[in-house]
Scaffold this active site. Structure first.
Site, PDB file in Angstrom:
ATOM      1  N   PRO A  94       0.829  -1.212   0.000  1.00  0.00           N
ATOM      2  CG  PRO A  94      -0.098  -1.076   2.147  1.00  0.00           C
ATOM      3  CD  PRO A  94       0.724  -1.953   1.260  1.00  0.00           C
ATOM      4  N   GLY A  98       4.511   4.103   4.921  1.00  0.00           N
ATOM      5  CA  GLY A  98       5.853   3.875   5.470  1.00  0.00           C
ATOM      6  C   GLY A  98       6.387   2.497   5.134  1.00  0.00           C
ATOM      7  N   GLY A 100       7.643   1.617   2.145  1.00  0.00           N
ATOM      8  CA  GLY A 100       8.650   1.662   1.081  1.00  0.00           C
ATOM      9  C   GLY A 100       8.100   1.460  -0.313  1.00  0.00           C
ATOM     10  CB  SER A 101       4.710   1.922  -1.732  1.00  0.00           C
ATOM     11  OG  SER A 101       4.176   1.981  -3.009  1.00  0.00           O
ATOM     12  CB  SER A 102       7.864   5.659  -3.723  1.00  0.00           C
ATOM     13  OG  SER A 102       8.670   5.934  -2.614  1.00  0.00           O
ATOM     14  CB  ALA A 103      12.160   2.740  -2.293  1.00  0.00           C
ATOM     15  CB  ALA A 104       9.117  -1.571  -3.368  1.00  0.00           C
ATOM     16  CG  ASP A 145      12.004   3.762   2.351  1.00  0.00           C
ATOM     17  OD1 ASP A 145      12.400   3.421   3.478  1.00  0.00           O
ATOM     18  OD2 ASP A 145      10.900   4.287   2.145  1.00  0.00           O
TER      19      ASP A 145
HETATM   20  O1  PMV Z   1       7.382   6.631   7.150  1.00  0.00           O
HETATM   21  P1  PMV Z   1       8.689   6.113   6.671  1.00  0.00           P
HETATM   22  O2  PMV Z   1       8.834   4.642   6.685  1.00  0.00           O
HETATM   23  O3  PMV Z   1       9.160   6.746   5.409  1.00  0.00           O
HETATM   24  O4  PMV Z   1       9.755   6.460   7.776  1.00  0.00           O
HETATM   25  C1  PMV Z   1      10.022   7.749   8.205  1.00  0.00           C
HETATM   26  C2  PMV Z   1      11.139   7.663   9.161  1.00  0.00           C
HETATM   27  C3  PMV Z   1      11.443   8.966   9.872  1.00  0.00           C
HETATM   28  O5  PMV Z   1      12.508   8.695  10.745  1.00  0.00           O
HETATM   29  C4  PMV Z   1      10.248   9.442  10.677  1.00  0.00           C
HETATM   30  C5  PMV Z   1      11.818  10.056   8.870  1.00  0.00           C
HETATM   31  C6  PMV Z   1      13.137   9.844   8.175  1.00  0.00           C
HETATM   32  O6  PMV Z   1      13.361  10.554   7.167  1.00  0.00           O
HETATM   33  O7  PMV Z   1      13.959   9.053   8.618  1.00  0.00           O
END
Ligand code: PMV
Length: 307
Positions: A94, A98, A100-104, A145
């Site tokens: 989804p 958080g 990692g969808s875009s990087a994947a 990511d």
């Molecule tokens: O929401 P995600 O998985 O992209 O993680 C963000 C992680 C933070 O530490 C909150 C921000 C960052 O840039 O590291």
């Protein structure tokens, strides 16, 4: 069935989010059960088939500018700017959770394009090309990511300094619960920055502790210390709540997981929506926790075997 040319998977941050922005360590885990696959077909024009658009790449909406840039950069790298094909992207990760969808997606596209042209892809080139996409999607991506969505191992990470895969020896399972709400990483990071300016002593202390917990968590993963790892996850969630980046639905799912027998539970990633994670000793317990999360409003769950 078409042959899949490129694949990548999701990720979750086990521990260290937010503190990592200020130089503390974090640990990310590959989530193999959420994946992207990309197939390439011959085509007289450059086309894409994904959730945002089916048709000519030139007509695609700005939502996929990052993917377009990464495709173009890959073709330049291969000196194949005049070639055309159709990229078919299929993803079970989804977006904006958080995970990692875009990087994947970028990883799978880059790998697919190199595979289509039968060209070897070095780790440095792969990373650089995925970062082209991540820079457009996220501004100043850390690279976490881009690495974790292509890694089979957990990664220990210190911003701008270390991205290190390591092996774990842990009998246990991580359950990921999706709140169904988009995470708000940018806003949570910026609100925390303001909180830090107002109240540096308190915020710095909470961040230092999270950094310590990340260090200890790595030792736990390497030495099969599941109870201690659960405890560190609980403590980190407490700190993230005090830092103001969790929210009601995340806290509720964290409590549901604990009441269903989790060794520990916490929000993961940027917060204010997105996902939470929980730790279980056995596969059966992991299923029980996943079911309890779903009964209590989780939109989706995944189970990741540590190893
Ligand atoms: O929401 P995600 O998985 O992209 O993680 C963000 C992680 C933070 O530490 C909150 C921000 C960052 O840039 O590291």
């Amino acid at each position: 069935m078409n042959r899949i040319n490129g694949k990548a998977h999701g990720k979750v941050i086990l521990i260290g989010e937010h503190a990592v922005v200020y130089g503390h360590p974090a640990i990310a885990l590959p989530l193999l059960s959420a994946e992207v696959s990309v197939t390439i077909n011959r085509s007289p024009t450059m086309c894409i088939d994904c959730v945002y658009h089916q048709g000519e790449l030139n007509d695609a909406p700005s939502a996929i500018d990052n993917i377009r840039a990464c495709i173009e950069a890959s073709l330049i790298k291969l000196n194949k700017q005049n070639e055309t094909f159709e990229l078919v992207i299929s993803s079970s990760i989804p977006q904006e959770r958080g995970m990692g969808s875009s990087a994947a997606v970028a990883n799978a596209c880059v790998k697919a394009i190199f595979d289509f042209f039968n060209q070897p892809l070095s780790e440095d080139d792969r990373f650089e090309l995925v970062q082209v996409s991540e820079t457009l999607a996220h501004g100043t991506p850390s690279g976490l990511d881009a690495k974790t969505t292509n890694s089979l191992l957990p990664l220990y990470f210190i911003k701008d300094k270390v991205i290190e895969p390591f092996s774990m020896v842990m009998e246990g399972y991580i359950i990921v619960g999706d709140t169904g709400e988009k995470g708000q990483t940018r806003m949570a990071v910026s609100s925390l920055r303001k909180r830090k300016e107002k109240n540096p002593a308190v915020v710095n202390e909470l961040m230092n502790q999270i950094g310590e917990y990340s260090e200890q968590a790595r030792l736990c993963l390497q030495n099969n210390l599941i109870d201690q790892l659960g405890d560190l996850m609980d403590k980190t969630h407490q700190n993230l709540m005090l830092l103001g980046v969790s929210n009601q639905i995340l806290n509720r799912l964290v409590n549901v997981a604990r009441q269903s027998g989790a060794k520990g539970a916490k929000m993961t990633g940027g917060g204010w929506g997105g996902c939470m994670i929980a730790l279980a000793k056995t596969h059966q317990q992991a299923h029980q926790i996943a079911n309890a999360l779903k009964r209590n409003g989780a939109a989706q769950t995944w189970i990741l075997e540590l190893g």
